[in-house]
Motif scaffolding. Structure first.
Motif, mmCIF file in Angstrom:
data_model
loop_
_atom_site.group_PDB
_atom_site.id
_atom_site.type_symbol
_atom_site.label_atom_id
_atom_site.label_comp_id
_atom_site.label_asym_id
_atom_site.label_seq_id
_atom_site.Cartn_x
_atom_site.Cartn_y
_atom_site.Cartn_z
ATOM 1 N N UNK A 1 37.776 34.812 24.100
ATOM 2 C CA UNK A 1 36.660 35.565 24.604
ATOM 3 C C UNK A 1 36.245 34.652 25.781
ATOM 4 N N UNK A 2 36.134 33.113 25.387
ATOM 5 C CA UNK A 2 35.635 32.352 26.532
ATOM 6 C C UNK A 2 36.667 32.269 27.839
ATOM 7 N N UNK A 3 38.013 32.514 27.537
ATOM 8 C CA UNK A 3 39.083 32.465 28.658
ATOM 9 C C UNK A 3 38.683 33.859 29.452
ATOM 10 N N UNK A 4 38.475 34.911 28.812
ATOM 11 C CA UNK A 4 37.985 36.086 29.388
ATOM 12 C C UNK A 4 36.616 35.987 30.276
ATOM 13 N N UNK A 5 35.621 35.320 29.790
ATOM 14 C CA UNK A 5 34.551 35.166 30.571
ATOM 15 C C UNK A 5 34.907 34.261 31.727
ATOM 16 N N UNK A 6 35.559 33.021 31.738
ATOM 17 C CA UNK A 6 35.724 32.306 32.854
ATOM 18 C C UNK A 6 36.784 32.858 33.671
ATOM 19 N N UNK A 7 37.560 33.706 33.496
ATOM 20 C CA UNK A 7 38.462 34.332 34.228
ATOM 21 C C UNK A 7 37.761 35.367 34.994
ATOM 22 N N UNK A 8 36.873 36.146 34.441
ATOM 23 C CA UNK A 8 36.180 37.158 35.216
ATOM 24 C C UNK A 8 35.006 36.445 36.146
ATOM 25 N N UNK A 9 34.560 35.262 35.700
ATOM 26 C CA UNK A 9 33.654 34.358 36.687
ATOM 27 C C UNK A 9 34.174 34.161 37.733
ATOM 28 N N UNK A 10 35.818 33.377 37.670
ATOM 29 C CA UNK A 10 36.537 33.017 38.749
ATOM 30 C C UNK A 10 36.827 34.065 39.511
ATOM 31 N N UNK A 11 37.139 35.045 39.167
ATOM 32 C CA UNK A 11 37.636 36.200 40.010
ATOM 33 C C UNK A 11 36.400 36.793 40.911
ATOM 34 N N UNK A 12 35.051 36.800 40.477
ATOM 35 C CA UNK A 12 33.911 37.378 41.126
ATOM 36 C C UNK A 12 33.784 35.954 42.036
ATOM 37 N N UNK A 13 33.701 34.836 41.654
ATOM 38 C CA UNK A 13 33.306 33.502 42.459
ATOM 39 C C UNK A 13 34.351 33.580 43.706
ATOM 40 N N UNK A 14 35.513 33.963 43.389
ATOM 41 C CA UNK A 14 36.645 33.700 44.462
ATOM 42 C C UNK A 14 36.740 34.729 45.700
ATOM 43 N N UNK A 15 36.259 35.970 45.320
ATOM 44 C CA UNK A 15 36.713 37.147 46.132
ATOM 45 C C UNK A 15 35.482 37.053 47.261
ATOM 46 N N UNK A 16 35.873 37.512 48.531
ATOM 47 C CA UNK A 16 35.086 37.477 49.713
ATOM 48 C C UNK A 16 34.066 38.525 49.253
ATOM 49 N N UNK A 17 32.727 38.129 49.857
ATOM 50 C CA UNK A 17 31.968 39.455 49.686
ATOM 51 C C UNK A 17 32.101 40.692 50.220
ATOM 52 N N UNK A 18 31.732 41.547 49.579
ATOM 53 C CA UNK A 18 32.057 43.102 49.778
ATOM 54 C C UNK A 18 33.631 43.605 49.489
ATOM 55 N N UNK A 19 34.384 42.589 48.857
ATOM 56 C CA UNK A 19 35.775 42.857 48.828
ATOM 57 C C UNK A 19 35.977 43.285 47.165
#
Length: 82
Positions: free
Chosen positions: A27-45
């Motif tokens: 569960x924590x891994x999924x939360x961290x993975x989703x956070x990392x994805x949102x954090x790393x992508x460029x705005x609007x992408x």
């Protein structure tokens, strides 16, 4: 880092074992993975640049021990067209 009470490099070093252990919880891994994805992508992408995605997978799955991560990254580098 604030929520973990980390305000110095020394406190970060002390918390690393705890942070690594959280990566083993599904569960924590999924939360961290989703956070990392949102954090790393460029705005609007909607997706990440290939180099960024590969770096993030290598980082995130280093603790998860997914044996196919390197094969996956090699496959994407050879076949990815976006």
């Amino acid at each position: 880092l604030q929520s973990l009470g980390i305000d110095s490099l020394e406190k970060l070093r002390e918390k690393l074992p705890f942070m690594r252990s959280e990566m083993k919880d599904e569960h924590k891994f999924r939360e961290i993975y989703n956070f990392a994805f949102s954090w790393a992508k460029e705005k609007g992408q909607k997706s990440l640049a290939l180099d960024t995605a590969i770096g993030m997978w290598q980082l995130l799955f280093a603790e998860k021990e997914w044996p196919l991560v390197e094969h996956w990254c090699q496959f994407l580098q050879a076949r990815h067209n976006k």
